[in-house]
Design a protein around this motif. Structure first.
Motif, short mmCIF file in Angstrom:
data_model
loop_
_atom_site.label_atom_id
_atom_site.label_comp_id
_atom_site.label_asym_id
_atom_site.label_seq_id
_atom_site.Cartn_x
_atom_site.Cartn_y
_atom_site.Cartn_z
N PHE A 295 54.97 34.85 39.49
CA PHE A 295 54.38 34.80 40.83
C PHE A 295 52.95 35.34 40.80
N LEU A 296 52.73 36.43 40.07
CA LEU A 296 51.39 37.02 39.99
C LEU A 296 50.41 36.06 39.33
N THR A 297 50.83 35.42 38.25
CA THR A 297 49.96 34.49 37.54
C THR A 297 49.60 33.29 38.42
N ALA A 298 50.62 32.74 39.09
CA ALA A 298 50.38 31.59 39.96
C ALA A 298 49.46 31.95 41.12
N ALA A 299 49.67 33.14 41.71
CA ALA A 299 48.83 33.57 42.83
C ALA A 299 47.38 33.74 42.39
N PHE A 315 37.52 37.25 48.98
CA PHE A 315 37.81 38.68 49.09
C PHE A 315 39.16 39.01 48.45
N LEU A 316 40.17 38.18 48.73
CA LEU A 316 41.50 38.40 48.15
C LEU A 316 41.46 38.27 46.64
N ILE A 322 39.91 43.33 40.78
CA ILE A 322 39.68 44.78 40.68
C ILE A 322 40.95 45.49 40.22
N PHE A 323 42.09 45.08 40.78
CA PHE A 323 43.37 45.69 40.41
C PHE A 323 43.63 45.54 38.91
N TYR A 324 43.44 44.34 38.39
CA TYR A 324 43.71 44.11 36.97
C TYR A 324 42.64 44.75 36.08
N LEU A 325 41.40 44.82 36.58
CA LEU A 325 40.35 45.48 35.80
C LEU A 325 40.62 46.98 35.67
N LEU A 344 48.62 53.78 38.28
CA LEU A 344 49.60 52.86 38.87
C LEU A 344 49.32 51.40 38.55
N PRO A 345 48.05 50.91 38.67
CA PRO A 345 47.79 49.52 38.25
C PRO A 345 48.13 49.29 36.78
#
Length: 376
Positions: A295-299, A315-316, A322-325, A344-345
């Motif tokens: 789901f994360l990859t597809a999104a 923006f999304l 940013i989260f993955y960085l 946490l990330p």
């Protein structure tokens, strides 16, 4: 594509927050309490070990100090083909009621547990890992749950601390899992047990399989027998964070791979007409959670395609990046992972990467049996 984007985001949200929220709301309409009572059934305490010479003495000292009638407690150390001094150290405790079960040919954790179950005298079997330290009155606390005839197995609460004594990234994630388990037990049953410390009625453990995850299978066996599993917040299993993060990643992959194997061998539990609410729990807590990496990859991919066409999508997309960085930064520079904003990330990304790797191995036909304990 916008519909698909928000569908995948919704499924990630539901796996981690929507499902617990649904249980929380359901708890106001349905609550299954545990009728605890002080009881002292015969107990067999099973410790599995493979080359644990560094930790086995501490574990045995912790075990022989447990407050429980000696004539009702059998302690078995199932040594799974250990080649170091583990067996010699265990023999030192034979005069203090510890039984050494030497499994000559290494066959994996579940195989060692199966051999131990075969010689167990107790009506209640308690399983514990070498790295897990428990409190002196833990056996009284955990057996009290079995006064309730509907209970088939009981899980401890995991507490993980770093080497500095403070909660680590894994510790925060474990606290979330313990909170979720509390909700599950409140309305119906747990979906999984803490493999490091759990207890079950002996009849629930009669068909242990060497190649299937014992904690997950024990819970499913309980449900199959019309019983249920619960967690007890008064029963604590304490263990340190791992010393080698790379080996911890392998442990996560192994755990998920074994869980997926058990899941697909027990698809009957997805039938709501037979298992009711548990079928919903089984789907959400296990299958939906294990699909999150997809789901994360597809999104992310869909969002990348939509980003140039609309500021909200851009923006999304930037938020995801940013989260993955932050996760990558924590991986590249461990010192940054001391911050919760990075910790946490990093842990979330690591868990889901481990799940993805487990899927790849499962689809390639890998069915892992052997295990090497993580160094803590």
């Amino acid at each position: 594509m916008p519909i698909l984007l928000f569908l995948f985001i919704f499924l990630v949200f539901w796996a981690y927050f929507g499902y617990p929220l649904s249980l929380y709301l359901l708890s106001y309409l349905r609550r299954r309490n545990v009728a605890k009572a002080p009881i002292t059934p015969p107990v067999t305490f099973i410790i599995t070990a493979f080359n644990e010479e560094k930790r086995i003495r501490e574990k045995l000292e912790n075990t022989v100090a447990l407050d429980y009638p000696a004539d009702l407690l059998q302690v078995v150390v199932a040594s799974d083909g250990s080649t170091d001094r583990t067996n010699d150290i265990v023999r030192e405790y034979q005069g203090r009621g510890v039984v050494l079960l030497e499994v000559k040919d290494r066959g994996g954790k579940e195989n060692a547990q199966k051999e131990a179950v075969a010689i167990a005298r107790g009506d209640i079997l308690v399983f514990s890992d070498t790295a897990t330290i428990i409190e002196p009155d833990s056996l009284y606390r955990i057996t009290a749950n079995f006064a309730d005839s509907t209970i088939g197995c009981v899980s401890s609460v995991d507490r993980v601390v770093g080497r500095d004594g403070k909660p680590c990234g894994e510790g925060a994630y474990v606290r979330y899992e313990m909170w979720l388990r509390d909700l599950e037990g409140r309305v119906n049953s747990l979906v999984g047990l803490s493999g490091s410390f759990f207890a079950a009625r002996k009849e629930v453990c009669r068909d242990f399989s060497p190649n299937m995850q014992s904690d997950f299978r024990t819970l499913l066996n309980s449900m199959r027998l019309g019983l249920r599993g619960v967690g007890d917040t008064e029963v604590i299993g304490l263990y340190q964070d791992v010393a080698d993060s790379s080996r911890e990643f392998d442990r996560k992959v192994r755990t998920v791979l074994r869980g997926i194997t058990v899941f697909f061998k027990n698809l009957e539990f997805l039938n709501p007409f037979r298992y009711g609410l548990f079928a919903y729990q089984f789907c959400c807590h296990k299958l939906l959670r294990w699909l999150v990496p997809f789901f994360l990859t597809a999104a992310l991919l869909i969002n990348a395609f939509l980003a140039p066409f609309s500021p909200p999508y851009l923006f999304l997309f930037l938020l995801q990046c940013i989260f993955y960085l932050l996760a990558v930064a924590g991986w590249k520079r461990p010192s940054l992972a001391r911050s919760l904003a990075v910790k946490l990330p990093l842990y979330f990304a690591t868990v889901n990467l481990a799940i993805a790797v487990a899927w790849v191995r499962y689809l390639r036909g890998n069915r892992l049996v052997m295990w090497t304990p993580s160094e803590r």
